[in-house]
Design a protein around this motif. Structure first.
Motif, short mmCIF file in Angstrom:
data_model
loop_
_atom_site.label_atom_id
_atom_site.label_comp_id
_atom_site.label_asym_id
_atom_site.label_seq_id
_atom_site.Cartn_x
_atom_site.Cartn_y
_atom_site.Cartn_z
N THR A 24 0.86 -1.19 0.00
CA THR A 24 0.00 0.00 0.00
C THR A 24 0.89 1.24 0.00
N MET A 25 0.63 2.16 -0.93
CA MET A 25 1.40 3.39 -1.00
C MET A 25 0.46 4.55 -1.32
N ILE A 26 0.79 5.71 -0.78
CA ILE A 26 0.02 6.93 -1.02
C ILE A 26 0.98 8.00 -1.50
N ALA A 27 0.64 8.68 -2.60
CA ALA A 27 1.55 9.68 -3.16
C ALA A 27 0.77 10.88 -3.67
N ARG A 28 1.45 12.02 -3.72
CA ARG A 28 0.86 13.24 -4.27
C ARG A 28 0.98 13.20 -5.78
N VAL A 29 -0.11 13.42 -6.47
CA VAL A 29 -0.14 13.28 -7.93
C VAL A 29 0.65 14.38 -8.62
N THR A 30 0.64 15.59 -8.08
CA THR A 30 1.26 16.72 -8.77
C THR A 30 2.75 16.55 -9.01
N ASP A 31 3.44 15.86 -8.09
CA ASP A 31 4.89 15.67 -8.26
C ASP A 31 5.37 14.26 -7.96
N GLY A 32 4.45 13.34 -7.66
CA GLY A 32 4.82 11.95 -7.39
C GLY A 32 5.45 11.72 -6.03
N LEU A 33 5.41 12.72 -5.14
CA LEU A 33 6.05 12.59 -3.83
C LEU A 33 5.32 11.54 -2.98
N PRO A 34 6.05 10.48 -2.51
CA PRO A 34 5.42 9.50 -1.62
C PRO A 34 5.06 10.16 -0.30
N LEU A 35 3.83 9.95 0.15
CA LEU A 35 3.36 10.57 1.39
C LEU A 35 3.29 9.57 2.55
N ALA A 36 2.89 8.34 2.24
CA ALA A 36 2.77 7.31 3.27
C ALA A 36 2.86 5.94 2.62
N ARG B 68 8.79 16.71 2.28
CA ARG B 68 9.72 15.59 2.30
C ARG B 68 8.97 14.28 2.07
N PRO B 69 9.65 13.26 1.52
CA PRO B 69 9.00 11.97 1.30
C PRO B 69 8.52 11.35 2.61
N TYR B 70 7.40 10.67 2.55
CA TYR B 70 6.82 9.95 3.69
C TYR B 70 6.60 10.87 4.90
N ALA B 71 6.11 12.07 4.62
CA ALA B 71 5.83 13.03 5.69
C ALA B 71 4.74 12.52 6.63
N PHE B 72 3.90 11.59 6.13
CA PHE B 72 2.80 11.07 6.95
C PHE B 72 2.99 9.58 7.23
N ILE B 73 4.23 9.20 7.53
CA ILE B 73 4.55 7.79 7.74
C ILE B 73 3.77 7.20 8.92
N LYS B 74 3.34 8.03 9.85
CA LYS B 74 2.57 7.54 11.00
C LYS B 74 1.21 6.99 10.58
N PHE B 75 0.81 7.32 9.36
CA PHE B 75 -0.46 6.81 8.86
C PHE B 75 -0.40 5.29 8.66
N ASP B 76 0.81 4.73 8.72
CA ASP B 76 0.99 3.28 8.59
C ASP B 76 0.16 2.53 9.64
N THR B 77 -0.01 3.12 10.81
CA THR B 77 -0.79 2.47 11.87
C THR B 77 -2.21 2.20 11.40
#
Length: 218
Positions: free
Chosen positions: A5-17, A109-118
């Motif tokens: 499972t991956m979440i990313a911003r579409v405008t620049d492809g930045l991985p968020l979580a 920054r990449p994975y700025a919302f890594i806590k969403f993994d929970t």
């Protein structure tokens, strides 16, 4: 079952979580994560045909939804019900927007919302067994249909992006060459005018000089 499972911003492809794995099948996981990142890169360039899509890749399927400039992507076994995969993504989307919606555009920054993994791990467990009463009810929910969602092959999808890049590059090169050609054409026209009228200007200058000298002498 859900594998990635991956979440990313579409405008620049930045991985968020991302749904963190337990380290098993790491080589396999890295390969498909790389494919997912390439898909995000293509999406950031506008190379997508629909806001919901399923993509075949080896023994798995990527499923994604795009909403609010964010792409929610999961990879599942081929046998995993498509309907459950998209409802899983809908659950992630709703919670992610609720918790992080106001910060998505400013994330730097990449994975700025890594806590969403929970939340990802907790939700993934709910969708693990397709035979539970909860999931059977979701499968039988006639209000949520996925038959119209397009299915493509991963090489085809990534290939489209590469071809579009080539077309864009060719177009830019042709535009640049056209400008160079136009500038050269202007220079040639200017030189032609100079060659055409320079002798006339010289003759007129000499005649006027002679008249002026003659007038001074007389």
């Amino acid at each position: 079952m859900v594998k990635l499972t991956m979440i990313a911003r579409v405008t620049d492809g930045l991985p968020l979580a991302e749904g963190l794995d337990d380290g098993r099948d790491q080589k396999d996981a890295d390969f498909y994560k790389q494919q997912a990142k390439l898909l995000f890169k293509n999406l950031s360039k506008g190379h997508y045909e629909a806001s919901r899509m399923s993509i075949e890749t080896g023994p798995y399927f990527f499923h994604y939804i795009i909403e609010g400039r964010v792409c929610y992507l999961t990879m599942c076994d081929r046998s995993y019900p498509k309907k459950l995969a998209f409802q899983y993504l809908e659950d992630l989307k709703n919670e992610f927007e609720r918790v992080n919606g106001s910060q998505i555009e400013t994330a730097a920054r990449p994975y700025a919302f890594i806590k969403f993994d929970t939340f990802i791990q907790k939700t993934k467990k709910l969708y693990l067994d397709t035979r539970t009463q909860r999931n059977m009810a979701k499968l039988n929910d006639e209000l949520y249909e996925v038959h119209q969602i397009m299915t493509r092959n991963v090489q085809e999808v990534l290939g489209v992006g590469e071809k579009l890049d080539q077309v864009s590059e060719l177009s830019s090169r042709l535009t640049s060459e056209s400008r160079i050609y136009a500038d050269k054409a202007k220079d040639l026209n200017r030189q032609a005018l100079i060659r055409k009228w320079a002798p006339v200007a010289i003759v007129l200058g000499v005649v006027m000089l002679l008249f002026w000298v003659r007038k001074k002498i007389w």
